[in-house]
Design a protein around this motif. Structure first.
Motif, PDB file in Angstrom:
ATOM      1  N   ASP A 205     -16.874  -7.869   0.845  1.00 36.43           N
ATOM      2  CA  ASP A 205     -15.900  -6.895   1.750  1.00 36.43           C
ATOM      3  C   ASP A 205     -14.597  -6.734   1.151  1.00 36.43           C
ATOM      4  OD1 ASP A 205     -17.450  -5.718   3.519  1.00 36.43           O
ATOM      5  OD2 ASP A 205     -17.100  -7.306   5.004  1.00 36.43           O
ATOM      6  N   GLY A 206     -14.276  -8.259   0.801  1.00 36.13           N
ATOM      7  CA  GLY A 206     -12.776  -8.367   0.018  1.00 36.13           C
ATOM      8  C   GLY A 206     -12.930  -7.591  -1.308  1.00 36.13           C
ATOM      9  N   MET A 207     -14.010  -7.522  -2.081  1.00 33.10           N
ATOM     10  CA  MET A 207     -14.076  -6.865  -3.301  1.00 33.10           C
ATOM     11  C   MET A 207     -13.971  -5.465  -2.969  1.00 33.10           C
ATOM     12  SD  MET A 207     -17.143  -8.985  -5.111  1.00 33.10           S
ATOM     13  CE  MET A 207     -17.687  -8.014  -5.995  1.00 33.10           C
ATOM     14  N   ALA A 208     -14.613  -4.868  -1.938  1.00 30.87           N
ATOM     15  CA  ALA A 208     -14.596  -3.653  -1.690  1.00 30.87           C
ATOM     16  C   ALA A 208     -13.143  -2.996  -1.149  1.00 30.87           C
ATOM     17  CB  ALA A 208     -15.390  -3.281  -0.209  1.00 30.87           C
ATOM     18  N   ASP A 209     -12.556  -3.808  -0.471  1.00 33.95           N
ATOM     19  CA  ASP A 209     -10.987  -3.733  -0.188  1.00 33.95           C
ATOM     20  C   ASP A 209     -10.259  -3.650  -1.330  1.00 33.95           C
ATOM     21  OD1 ASP A 209     -11.012  -3.964   2.516  1.00 33.95           O
ATOM     22  OD2 ASP A 209     -10.348  -5.802   2.590  1.00 33.95           O
ATOM     23  N   ARG A 210     -10.318  -4.485  -2.485  1.00 36.22           N
ATOM     24  CA  ARG A 210      -9.604  -4.302  -3.738  1.00 36.22           C
ATOM     25  C   ARG A 210      -9.932  -2.972  -4.573  1.00 36.22           C
ATOM     26  NH1 ARG A 210      -7.075  -8.366  -6.495  1.00 36.22           N
ATOM     27  NH2 ARG A 210      -6.618  -9.051  -4.328  1.00 36.22           N
ATOM     28  N   ALA A 211     -11.401  -2.816  -4.716  1.00 35.71           N
ATOM     29  CA  ALA A 211     -11.770  -1.837  -5.534  1.00 35.71           C
ATOM     30  C   ALA A 211     -11.543  -0.375  -5.168  1.00 35.71           C
ATOM     31  CB  ALA A 211     -13.107  -1.813  -6.062  1.00 35.71           C
ATOM     32  N   MET A 212     -12.181  -0.174  -3.830  1.00 41.41           N
ATOM     33  CA  MET A 212     -12.088   1.153  -2.893  1.00 41.41           C
ATOM     34  C   MET A 212     -10.759   1.250  -2.186  1.00 41.41           C
ATOM     35  SD  MET A 212     -16.062   1.338  -1.814  1.00 41.41           S
ATOM     36  CE  MET A 212     -16.522  -0.371  -1.728  1.00 41.41           C
ATOM     37  N   GLY A 213     -10.422   0.249  -1.684  1.00 44.54           N
ATOM     38  CA  GLY A 213      -9.085   0.646  -0.826  1.00 44.54           C
ATOM     39  C   GLY A 213      -7.876   1.074  -1.918  1.00 44.54           C
ATOM     40  N   ARG A 214      -7.830   0.678  -2.968  1.00 47.76           N
ATOM     41  CA  ARG A 214      -6.911   1.064  -4.065  1.00 47.76           C
ATOM     42  C   ARG A 214      -7.361   2.344  -4.853  1.00 47.76           C
ATOM     43  NH1 ARG A 214      -4.563  -4.858  -6.040  1.00 47.76           N
ATOM     44  NH2 ARG A 214      -4.293  -5.539  -3.874  1.00 47.76           N
ATOM     45  N   MET A 215      -8.369   2.993  -4.665  1.00 42.38           N
ATOM     46  CA  MET A 215      -8.609   4.119  -5.163  1.00 42.38           C
ATOM     47  C   MET A 215      -7.443   5.014  -5.432  1.00 42.38           C
ATOM     48  SD  MET A 215     -11.762   6.754  -4.929  1.00 42.38           S
ATOM     49  CE  MET A 215     -11.147   8.120  -4.009  1.00 42.38           C
TER      50      MET A 215
ATOM     51  N   SER B 132     -15.217  -2.893   5.657  1.00 47.83           N
ATOM     52  CA  SER B 132     -13.870  -3.045   5.364  1.00 47.83           C
ATOM     53  C   SER B 132     -13.169  -1.800   5.869  1.00 47.83           C
ATOM     54  CB  SER B 132     -13.703  -3.105   3.839  1.00 47.83           C
ATOM     55  OG  SER B 132     -12.626  -2.976   3.410  1.00 47.83           O
ATOM     56  N   PRO B 133     -12.054  -1.842   6.738  1.00 46.69           N
ATOM     57  CA  PRO B 133     -11.199  -0.955   7.158  1.00 46.69           C
ATOM     58  C   PRO B 133     -10.391  -0.428   5.887  1.00 46.69           C
ATOM     59  CG  PRO B 133     -10.951  -2.627   8.834  1.00 46.69           C
ATOM     60  CD  PRO B 133     -11.886  -3.179   7.552  1.00 46.69           C
ATOM     61  N   THR B 134     -10.033  -1.263   4.997  1.00 42.11           N
ATOM     62  CA  THR B 134      -9.234  -0.942   3.867  1.00 42.11           C
ATOM     63  C   THR B 134      -9.892  -0.069   2.958  1.00 42.11           C
ATOM     64  OG1 THR B 134      -7.965  -2.990   4.082  1.00 42.11           O
ATOM     65  CG2 THR B 134      -7.790  -1.630   2.168  1.00 42.11           C
ATOM     66  N   ALA B 135     -11.130  -0.329   2.668  1.00 46.44           N
ATOM     67  CA  ALA B 135     -12.189   0.279   1.574  1.00 46.44           C
ATOM     68  C   ALA B 135     -12.131   1.743   2.434  1.00 46.44           C
ATOM     69  CB  ALA B 135     -13.432  -0.235   1.672  1.00 46.44           C
ATOM     70  N   LEU B 136     -12.452   1.871   3.734  1.00 48.75           N
ATOM     71  CA  LEU B 136     -12.771   3.131   4.300  1.00 48.75           C
ATOM     72  C   LEU B 136     -11.505   4.050   4.313  1.00 48.75           C
ATOM     73  CD1 LEU B 136     -14.835   1.843   7.653  1.00 48.75           C
ATOM     74  CD2 LEU B 136     -15.674   3.448   5.727  1.00 48.75           C
ATOM     75  N   ARG B 137     -10.259   3.386   4.361  1.00 40.85           N
ATOM     76  CA  ARG B 137      -9.135   4.143   4.380  1.00 40.85           C
ATOM     77  C   ARG B 137      -8.853   4.708   2.833  1.00 40.85           C
ATOM     78  NH1 ARG B 137      -6.651   0.130   8.079  1.00 40.85           N
ATOM     79  NH2 ARG B 137      -6.459  -1.104   6.256  1.00 40.85           N
ATOM     80  N   GLY B 138      -9.181   4.000   1.752  1.00 38.18           N
ATOM     81  CA  GLY B 138      -8.841   4.386   0.474  1.00 38.18           C
ATOM     82  C   GLY B 138      -9.928   5.260  -0.014  1.00 38.18           C
ATOM     83  N   ALA B 139     -11.195   4.845   0.419  1.00 37.43           N
ATOM     84  CA  ALA B 139     -12.195   5.641  -0.353  1.00 37.43           C
ATOM     85  C   ALA B 139     -12.904   6.857   0.523  1.00 37.43           C
ATOM     86  CB  ALA B 139     -13.258   4.902  -1.077  1.00 37.43           C
ATOM     87  N   MET B 140     -12.460   6.892   1.774  1.00 30.74           N
ATOM     88  CA  MET B 140     -13.126   7.648   2.768  1.00 30.74           C
ATOM     89  C   MET B 140     -12.157   8.659   3.301  1.00 30.74           C
ATOM     90  SD  MET B 140     -15.882   7.380   5.802  1.00 30.74           S
ATOM     91  CE  MET B 140     -17.154   7.098   4.584  1.00 30.74           C
TER      92      MET B 140
END
Length: 230
Positions: free
Chosen positions: A65-75, A117-125
């Motif tokens: 989930d932390g990896m998803a945060d970093r990669a997708m959350g910063r798209m 991951s909420p961060t990934a959802l915000r960044g990549a969705m």
């Protein structure tokens, strides 16, 4: 939590959650299988014990989930607004491609698990859907567009990653492409007449041009549907 420290090149480096995630992404991006990213291997990469990592993350899933945060959350999406639905769809498609190229493990994360991951959802969705809606695409159609573009990009990146001759112009990749053309062209023509005839085009399947062609074909169809909704 007290920071763990290790010696690297004669200097002390603090172990942090960010450094753990950076190391996990580095390992996963270099591999073709997330199963190879184990807590034991990650600990060895960081030169710490496995139990040390559990002081930062309770499980391997939390690391993922932390990896998803970093990669997708910063798209990254361009700051400039899009000039209509077609440009917005291109913007999103190329942003997905850039993100998954920077971190190929993001494609494997999306293809193999559901991130919480909420961060990934915000960044990549959420940001992507807002971009499409702001460009004039009706909400439910925007959701469908999002679904197509992300799954199309996952599939394309998964196909392109082990075939670098499709996108890299370095001498090694050019030579790999030449060998692929030679391989296809050298097959028995009576068994593979189409493959032999179009060997050069088949070698270009993992190219960026192939990705763009698919995106443009999708845009044509979606613009027709959007027009019908107006």
């Amino acid at each position: 939590m007290a920071q763990q420290r290790k010696r690297t090149n004669g200097r002390t480096v603090a172990l942090t959650s960010d450094r753990i995630i950076e190391a996990a992404l580095r390992i996963a991006d270099a591999e073709a299988d997330l199963d190879r990213l184990t807590v034991r291997r990650l600990a060895a990469e960081l030169e710490v014990g496995t139990m040390t990592l559990y002081g930062y993350f309770r499980s391997r899933d939390e690391i993922l989930d932390g990896m998803a945060d970093r990669a997708m959350g910063r798209m990254r999406l361009p700051a400039e607004p899009d000039a209509g639905p077609a440009e917005a769809l291109r913007t999103v498609a190329y942003a997905f491609l850039a993100m998954m190229r920077e971190h190929p493990s993001a494609a494997w994360l999306l293809a193999s698990r559901v991130t919480g991951s909420p961060t990934a959802l915000r960044g990549a969705m959420e940001a992507v859907l807002q971009r499409l809606v702001d460009a004039g695409i009706p909400g439910r159609i925007a959701v469908r567009c999002y679904g197509f573009l992300i799954t199309y990009t996952i599939g394309f990146v998964g196909y392109q990653t082990p075939r670098p001759w499709g996108r890299l112009a370095d001498p090694e990749s050019i030579e790999q492409r030449r060998r692929r053309v030679h391989h296809y062209a050298g097959l028995p023509a009576d068994e593979f007449p189409q493959v032999v005839k179009y060997a050069d085009a088949i070698a270009d399947l993992p190219s960026d041009g192939q990705f763009i062609s698919g995106v443009e074909a999708y845009i044509v169809g979606m613009l027709r549907e959007i027009d019908r909704k107006d």
